[in-house]
Motif scaffolding. Structure first.
Motif, PDB file in Angstrom:
ATOM      1  N   ARG A  26     -12.839 -54.394  41.493  1.00 19.86           N
ATOM      2  CA  ARG A  26     -13.156 -54.010  40.118  1.00 19.86           C
ATOM      3  C   ARG A  26     -14.671 -53.987  39.910  1.00 19.86           C
ATOM      4  O   ARG A  26     -15.201 -53.068  39.271  1.00 19.86           O
ATOM      5  N   ARG A  27     -15.359 -54.979  40.461  1.00 21.42           N
ATOM      6  CA  ARG A  27     -16.812 -55.004  40.310  1.00 21.42           C
ATOM      7  C   ARG A  27     -17.448 -53.863  41.096  1.00 21.42           C
ATOM      8  O   ARG A  27     -18.422 -53.251  40.653  1.00 21.42           O
ATOM      9  N   ALA A  28     -16.889 -53.596  42.274  1.00 19.73           N
ATOM     10  CA  ALA A  28     -17.384 -52.478  43.068  1.00 19.73           C
ATOM     11  C   ALA A  28     -17.255 -51.170  42.295  1.00 19.73           C
ATOM     12  O   ALA A  28     -18.175 -50.341  42.285  1.00 19.73           O
ATOM     13  N   LEU A  29     -16.121 -50.999  41.619  1.00 20.04           N
ATOM     14  CA  LEU A  29     -15.886 -49.787  40.838  1.00 20.04           C
ATOM     15  C   LEU A  29     -16.903 -49.665  39.704  1.00 20.04           C
ATOM     16  O   LEU A  29     -17.403 -48.556  39.414  1.00 20.04           O
ATOM     17  N   GLU A  30     -17.247 -50.787  39.092  1.00 23.94           N
ATOM     18  CA  GLU A  30     -18.252 -50.776  38.022  1.00 23.94           C
ATOM     19  C   GLU A  30     -19.595 -50.252  38.537  1.00 23.94           C
ATOM     20  O   GLU A  30     -20.264 -49.451  37.866  1.00 23.94           O
ATOM     21  N   TYR A  31     -19.982 -50.684  39.733  1.00 21.23           N
ATOM     22  CA  TYR A  31     -21.242 -50.217  40.306  1.00 21.23           C
ATOM     23  C   TYR A  31     -21.210 -48.709  40.559  1.00 21.23           C
ATOM     24  O   TYR A  31     -22.155 -47.984  40.242  1.00 21.23           O
ATOM     25  N   LEU A  32     -20.116 -48.244  41.136  1.00 18.36           N
ATOM     26  CA  LEU A  32     -20.039 -46.824  41.474  1.00 18.36           C
ATOM     27  C   LEU A  32     -20.000 -45.944  40.230  1.00 18.36           C
ATOM     28  O   LEU A  32     -20.544 -44.834  40.228  1.00 18.36           O
ATOM     29  N   GLN A  33     -19.393 -46.439  39.180  1.00 24.14           N
ATOM     30  CA  GLN A  33     -19.356 -45.657  37.944  1.00 24.14           C
ATOM     31  C   GLN A  33     -20.729 -45.593  37.282  1.00 24.14           C
ATOM     32  O   GLN A  33     -20.981 -44.697  36.472  1.00 24.14           O
ATOM     33  N   ARG A  34     -21.626 -46.528  37.621  1.00 27.18           N
ATOM     34  CA  ARG A  34     -23.021 -46.463  37.158  1.00 27.18           C
ATOM     35  C   ARG A  34     -23.826 -45.466  37.997  1.00 27.18           C
ATOM     36  O   ARG A  34     -24.805 -44.895  37.527  1.00 27.18           O
ATOM     37  N   VAL A  35     -23.389 -45.269  39.240  1.00 26.97           N
ATOM     38  CA  VAL A  35     -24.121 -44.388  40.140  1.00 26.97           C
ATOM     39  C   VAL A  35     -23.872 -42.917  39.829  1.00 26.97           C
ATOM     40  O   VAL A  35     -24.792 -42.093  39.865  1.00 26.97           O
TER      41      VAL A  35
ATOM     42  N   LEU B  34     -11.770 -46.934  46.423  1.00 23.73           N
ATOM     43  CA  LEU B  34     -11.430 -48.094  45.602  1.00 23.73           C
ATOM     44  C   LEU B  34     -10.101 -47.903  44.882  1.00 23.73           C
ATOM     45  O   LEU B  34      -9.276 -48.819  44.843  1.00 23.73           O
ATOM     46  N   TYR B  35      -9.880 -46.720  44.330  1.00 20.57           N
ATOM     47  CA  TYR B  35      -8.598 -46.484  43.671  1.00 20.57           C
ATOM     48  C   TYR B  35      -7.443 -46.554  44.675  1.00 20.57           C
ATOM     49  O   TYR B  35      -6.358 -47.060  44.351  1.00 20.57           O
ATOM     50  N   ASP B  36      -7.673 -46.074  45.887  1.00 24.53           N
ATOM     51  CA  ASP B  36      -6.642 -46.166  46.922  1.00 24.53           C
ATOM     52  C   ASP B  36      -6.300 -47.626  47.202  1.00 24.53           C
ATOM     53  O   ASP B  36      -5.131 -48.015  47.275  1.00 24.53           O
TER      54      ASP B  36
ATOM     55  N   THR C 110      -8.852 -61.082  44.726  1.00 26.97           N
ATOM     56  CA  THR C 110      -9.308 -59.727  45.041  1.00 26.97           C
ATOM     57  C   THR C 110      -8.595 -58.642  44.246  1.00 26.97           C
ATOM     58  O   THR C 110      -8.912 -57.458  44.405  1.00 26.97           O
ATOM     59  N   GLY C 111      -7.643 -59.029  43.382  1.00 26.97           N
ATOM     60  CA  GLY C 111      -6.896 -58.023  42.627  1.00 26.97           C
ATOM     61  C   GLY C 111      -6.062 -57.141  43.519  1.00 26.97           C
ATOM     62  O   GLY C 111      -5.897 -55.941  43.275  1.00 26.97           O
ATOM     63  N   HIS C 112      -5.497 -57.709  44.575  1.00 28.19           N
ATOM     64  CA  HIS C 112      -4.742 -56.932  45.566  1.00 28.19           C
ATOM     65  C   HIS C 112      -3.436 -56.424  44.973  1.00 28.19           C
ATOM     66  O   HIS C 112      -2.720 -57.174  44.295  1.00 28.19           O
TER      67      HIS C 112
END
Length: 356
Positions: free
Chosen positions: A114-123, A146-148, A330-332
Motif C-alpha cells: 500500500r505504501r509502495a502504491l502511494e509512492y508510485l501514484q505520486r510519480v 502492485l495491483y497484481d 504485508t496486506g497479503h
C-alpha cells in the motif's frame, strides 16, 4: 581497449586525481550501462568509488538500484532517500520521479504494498508533467505489479496494457519484455496458464537479445513455474536450474531465494521431502537477510505443509502462525486462506493430542 574499458579507466583516473566532475559523468554513463547488463557488483564498486569524492545523486541512485537488485533492501532505501533529497535541491523533476519510483520498489520488496502504491501514484503526474514517456511506461508497469500482488489482476492488466503501449512507442525493448513477464504472472494468477506461458515465452528472446540477464532469469523462473503447474516437474526443474545459475551470477539474492523455493516445491512433488525442506530453509535465510516479508510468508507456508506431511504438526502450526502474522503486516491477499489453513492444522494437532 573498448569504449566500456575506456570509460572505466577514465573514471578510475578521475577518482585518483580527485577530478569530481569527470568522475561523476563517466561513472553515471558506465553505471547505467552496467545496470542494463545486470553487472550489479561492478555498479556497487563504481558508485562507492564516485562517492568518495563527495555527494552525487546519480551515484547514489545507481548505488540504490544495485543494492535493491542484490537484496540490500534497507541500504537501498537510504541511498534512494539521499539521492531524492539532492535531486529535489537541484530541481531535477525527471530524476526525482525515477527515484520516487524506486523507493516504491523498496517498500514493495519490504512487503508494504500500500505504501509502495502511494509512492508510485505520486510519480505518475510528474512523469506526465515533464513529458517523460519512458518513465511513465515504467511507473504504469510498476503500479500494475502492485495491483497484481494485491490480488486485483484485472486492474493490473489494465496498467500493463498502458505500459506496453508506451514502451513500444518509445522503443523500450527491455521494458516491453518486463511488461510481458508481468502480464504472464497476472494471467497465471487468473488461472489462464496457456496465456501466461505465451507471455513469458515472448519476453525471453527479447531479454536475451538486449543482454538483460536478471530479466532473463525472471522469465526462466516463470516458465519453470508454468511447467510445474502443468505437472511437468522435470521440465520445470530444467528452467529453475537455469534461472538459479543466472541469479547467482548477477547477485540477485531475492530472486535466488524464489528459485530455491521453487526447486523445493519440485523436490516435494517428487517425494524428496527432506531435500525440499533444505531448499526452503536456504531460501528462508536469504529472504530474512534481504527483508522480503511477503516472500518469507510464502516460504514458511511451504515449510508448514512439508512439516504437516511429515506429521510434525507442532512445527507446522508454529510456521503457519508466523505466516498469518506476515500476511497481516504485508496486506497479503492470501491472509484469509492462510488463517483457515492454520485453524485446520490446529484442529488436527488437537485431535492427535487427544488420541494420544
Amino acid at each position: 581497449m573498448t569504449t566500456i574499458d575506456q570509460l572505466a579507466e577514465i573514471h578510475r583516473l578521475a577518482v585518483a586525481g580527485r577530478e569530481q566532475p569527470i568522475a561523476r559523468v563517466t561513472g553515471d554513463r558506465l553505471g547505467r550501462i552496467w545496470l542494463g547488463w545486470s553487472r550489479f557488483a561492478d555498479v556497487l564498486a563504481l558508485a562507492r568509488s564516485t562517492l568518495t569524492l563527495g555527494p552525487d545523486p546519480s551515484a547514489l541512485y545507481d548505488l540504490g538500484w544495485a543494492q535493491l537488485a542484490t537484496g540490500r533492501t534497507h541500504q537501498a532505501a537510504a541511498s534512494f532517500e539521499e539521492a531524492l533529497r539532492l535531486y529535489r535541491e537541484a530541481g531535477d523533476r525527471v530524476n526525482e520521479a525515477a527515484t520516487l519510483n524506486n523507493i516504491g520498489s523498496v517498500h514493495e520488496r519490504l512487503g508494504d504494498r500500500r505504501r509502495a502504491l502511494e509512492y508510485l501514484q505520486r510519480v505518475l503526474p510528474i512523469t506526465r508533467e515533464v513529458g517523460d514517456r519512458e518513465g511513465e511506461g515504467s511507473v504504469l508497469n510498476n503500479i500494475g505489479v502492485l495491483y497484481d500482488k494485491l490480488g486485483d489482476q484485472q486492474r493490473a492488466l489494465e496498467y500493463f496494457r498502458q505500459a506496453l503501449s508506451i514502451r513500444r512507442e518509445v522503443g523500450d525493448r527491455p521494458g516491453e519484455a518486463i511488461t510481458f513477464n508481468n502480464m504472464g504472472s497476472a494471467y497465471g494468477r487468473l488461472g489462464d496458464v496457456p496465456r501466461a506461458l505465451e507471455y513469458f515465452q515472448r519476453a525471453l528472446p527479447i531479454l536475451r537479445a538486449v543482454g538483460d540477464r536478471a530479466g532473463e532469469a525472471v522469465s526462466l523462473n516463470s516458465i519453470g513455474g508454468v511447467y510445474d503447474r502443468l505437472g511437468d516437474q522435470q521440465r520445470a526443474l530444467e528452467y529453475f536450474l537455469q534461472a538459479l545459475v543466472i541469479r547467482r551470477e548477477v547477485g540477485d539474492r531475492a530472486g535466488e531465494a524464489i528459485t530455491l523455493a521453487n526447486i523445493g516445491v519440485v523436490a516435494a512433488a517428487g517425494g524428496a521431502w527432506q531435500q525440499a525442506v533444505d531448499y526452503f530453509q536456504e531460501a528462508l535465510v536469504i529472504l530474512q537477510e534481504v527483508g522480503d516479508r511477503a516472500g518469507e510468508a510464502v516460504i514458511r507456508f511451504n515449510l508448514a505443509m512439508r512439516y504437516r506431511a511429515f506429521g510434525d504438526l507442532d512445527r507446522a502450526v508454529s510456521e503457519l502462525e508466523i505466516v498469518v502474522e506476515l500476511d497481516r503486516q504485508t496486506g497479503h491477499p492470501d491472509l484469509a486462506a492462510d488463517a483457515a489453513a492454520l485453524e485446520e492444522v490446529r484442529q488436527e494437532l488437537a485431535r492427535a493430542r487427544a488420541a494420544s
